[in-house]
Write a protein that holds these residues in place. Structure first.
Motif, short mmCIF file in Angstrom:
data_model
loop_
_atom_site.label_atom_id
_atom_site.label_comp_id
_atom_site.label_asym_id
_atom_site.label_seq_id
_atom_site.Cartn_x
_atom_site.Cartn_y
_atom_site.Cartn_z
N PRO A 123 -0.69 134.44 52.48
CA PRO A 123 0.72 134.13 52.80
C PRO A 123 1.47 133.87 51.49
O PRO A 123 0.87 133.78 50.42
N SER A 124 2.78 133.75 51.58
CA SER A 124 3.56 133.38 50.38
C SER A 124 3.84 131.88 50.42
O SER A 124 3.99 131.30 51.49
N PHE A 125 3.89 131.29 49.23
CA PHE A 125 4.13 129.85 49.10
C PHE A 125 5.49 129.64 48.46
O PHE A 125 5.78 130.20 47.41
N ASN A 126 6.33 128.83 49.09
CA ASN A 126 7.66 128.57 48.56
C ASN A 126 7.79 127.09 48.19
O ASN A 126 7.69 126.22 49.05
N LEU A 127 8.02 126.82 46.90
CA LEU A 127 8.25 125.46 46.41
C LEU A 127 9.65 125.31 45.83
O LEU A 127 9.96 124.30 45.22
N ASN A 183 11.34 108.78 47.73
CA ASN A 183 10.58 108.29 46.59
C ASN A 183 9.93 109.51 45.94
O ASN A 183 10.59 110.48 45.66
N LYS A 184 8.64 109.48 45.72
CA LYS A 184 7.94 110.64 45.17
C LYS A 184 7.46 111.51 46.33
O LYS A 184 6.64 111.07 47.13
N SER A 185 7.97 112.72 46.42
CA SER A 185 7.57 113.61 47.50
C SER A 185 7.92 115.04 47.16
O SER A 185 8.72 115.30 46.26
N PHE A 186 7.32 115.98 47.89
CA PHE A 186 7.70 117.38 47.75
C PHE A 186 7.45 118.09 49.06
O PHE A 186 6.79 117.57 49.96
N LEU A 187 8.01 119.30 49.18
CA LEU A 187 7.93 120.07 50.41
C LEU A 187 7.27 121.41 50.12
O LEU A 187 7.67 122.12 49.20
N LEU A 188 6.23 121.73 50.89
CA LEU A 188 5.56 123.03 50.78
C LEU A 188 5.96 123.89 51.97
O LEU A 188 5.91 123.45 53.11
N GLU A 189 6.36 125.12 51.69
CA GLU A 189 6.70 126.07 52.74
C GLU A 189 5.74 127.26 52.65
O GLU A 189 5.60 127.87 51.59
N ILE A 190 5.07 127.56 53.76
CA ILE A 190 4.14 128.69 53.82
C ILE A 190 4.73 129.74 54.75
O ILE A 190 5.10 129.44 55.89
N CYS A 191 4.83 130.98 54.25
CA CYS A 191 5.40 132.08 55.03
C CYS A 191 4.33 133.15 55.25
O CYS A 191 3.74 133.64 54.30
#
Length: 203
Positions: free
Chosen positions: A60-64, A42-50
């Motif tokens: 840190p770096s943020f990857n969207l 449905n409505k969603s997203f993924l956050l990646e923190i490196c």
């Protein structure tokens, strides 16, 4: 062992303990962590923190830009990055990954709007083909013909579309679900079927 490395080890243990059993959390490797917001499908997203080598003494770096976020609008990504950067500045020198993951939960309603999460629905990339894009609103060709027929002398289309047959109305209803949204993949092209009908490129 450097101070930054020791702090990373401590934070890693804490994160694994805190998010144990939370399916939204994922440790990709010892420096990369992901968290999924909203409802999948449905409505969603993924956050990646490196983490960088000197984290947490630097941001840190943020990857969207993951494939999961293919339908997330650019403005939504920019908003998320801005929130994260503002929050992270306050925690330099401290383990902040948990805090950054949690700070977005309070803002989910404004981030997961229809406008932010449906960008790109009309131009889905078909996996396994090159430059295979489906033109958005395939069904508009039918409605465009109707619109031309209904144009008045002033060149404007009538606000209402009338004189649809039962079959046409039934076809329109079949294209959408109970909320009026089209199903994912409604305008995808079956490449194998298409090639079998048209034939491959001549040698």
């Amino acid at each position: 062992m450097s101070e930054a490395k020791e702090m990373q080890d401590d934070e890693r243990e804490a994160l694994i303990a805190i998010y144990e059993g939370d399916s939204a959390f994922k440790q990709v490797n010892s420096e990369t962590y992901q968290y999924k917001y909203g409802e999948e499908g449905n409505k969603s997203f993924l956050l990646e923190i490196c983490w960088t080598a000197n984290y947490p003494n630097e941001l840190p770096s943020f990857n969207l830009e993951t494939f999961y976020n293919r339908n997330l609008s650019r403005s939504a990504k920019d908003s998320i990055a801005s929130i994260l950067n503002e929050e992270a500045q306050q925690w330099i020198g401290c383990g902040m990954t948990y805090t950054l993951f949690e700070c977005l939960k309070d803002k989910l309603d404004e981030l997961l709007t229809d406008e932010n999460c449906n960008a790109g629905d009309g131009q889905q990339m078909i996996i396994g083909t090159t430059n295979a894009r489906v033109e958005a609103e395939q069904s508009n060709s039918d409605s465009d013909e109707e619109g031309v027929a209904n144009e008045g002398k002033d060149g404007k289309r009538d606000a209402k579309r009338e004189h649809l047959t039962k079959a046409q109305k039934r076809k329109q209803w079949d294209r959408v679900d109970s909320k009026g949204n089209r199903q994912r993949g409604w305008n995808w092209v079956d490449i194998i079927k298409h090639l079998s009908q048209t034939g491959g490129k001549p040698e």
